[in-house]
Design an enzyme around this catalytic site. Structure first.
Site, PDB file in Angstrom:
ATOM      1  CB  SER A 120      40.682  40.230  39.452  1.00 54.93           C
ATOM      2  OG  SER A 120      39.161  40.274  39.723  1.00 54.93           O
ATOM      3  CE1 TYR A 133      40.829  34.990  41.694  1.00 56.01           C
ATOM      4  CE2 TYR A 133      39.641  37.002  42.161  1.00 56.01           C
ATOM      5  CZ  TYR A 133      40.096  36.296  41.411  1.00 56.01           C
ATOM      6  OH  TYR A 133      39.684  36.359  39.785  1.00 56.01           O
TER       7      TYR A 133
END
Length: 168
Positions: A120, A133
């Protein structure tokens, strides 16, 4: 999945509990003239990852590309809001699943095979509300780079993709 199918791939769709979404994706792949199978289970569990690869090889005849895309995130305002259970769950889904699937797939991947790991943009720029995350995405990037070095001698390509926010 649809684009891989357009290029001639049969597709195995592993998912947690999104039965309707998996069925719709299977329909999309089949509309492209390719085979698709759906396999439900928690990829953060080694036995499930092993079963997914085993069923894929048995039902589709082999494995050439592994896309590690399982992930979850839980926004939190403060690091103290992240429980031990949440931290373990986020790493189990986002990191352990990649290790388990790659380990299960490795014996089936031959020269010319590819692994694509989804990381990401938060790995690079951080996210003030996605601490656990973002940490997993940094680990995925390091895993991808290291796995690439590990498998290049066998002619297996390993890459990562790092998208920004996708509203699903």
């Amino acid at each position: 999945a649809a684009l891989f199918a357009r290029e001639g791939a049969d597709i195995a769709i592993a998912y947690l509990c999104e039965h309707d979404d998996a069925a719709k994706t299977r329909e999309i792949v089949e509309a492209e003239g390719r085979k698709a199978i759906t396999i439900a289970g928690d990829l953060g569990e080694k036995d499930v990852a092993d079963r997914v690869v085993r069923e894929t090889v048995e039902k589709l005849g082999g494995l050439d590309i592994l896309v590690n895309n399982a992930g979850e995130q839980h926004p939190d305002k403060d690091i103290t809001d992240i429980s031990e259970q949440q931290l373990k769950r986020t790493f189990q889904t986002n990191i352990f699943s990649m290790f388990f699937l790659t380990q299960a797939a490795r014996p089936h991947l031959k020269k010319g095979a590819a692994i694509v790991n989804c990381t990401s943009i938060t790995m690079y720029q951080g996210s003030k509300e996605l601490l656990d995350y973002s940490a997993t995405k940094g680990a995925i990037t390091a895993f991808t780079r290291s796995l690439s070095e590990n498998l290049i001698g066998d002619g297996i390509r390993v890459n990562g993709v790092a998208p920004g926010p996708i509203w699903t």
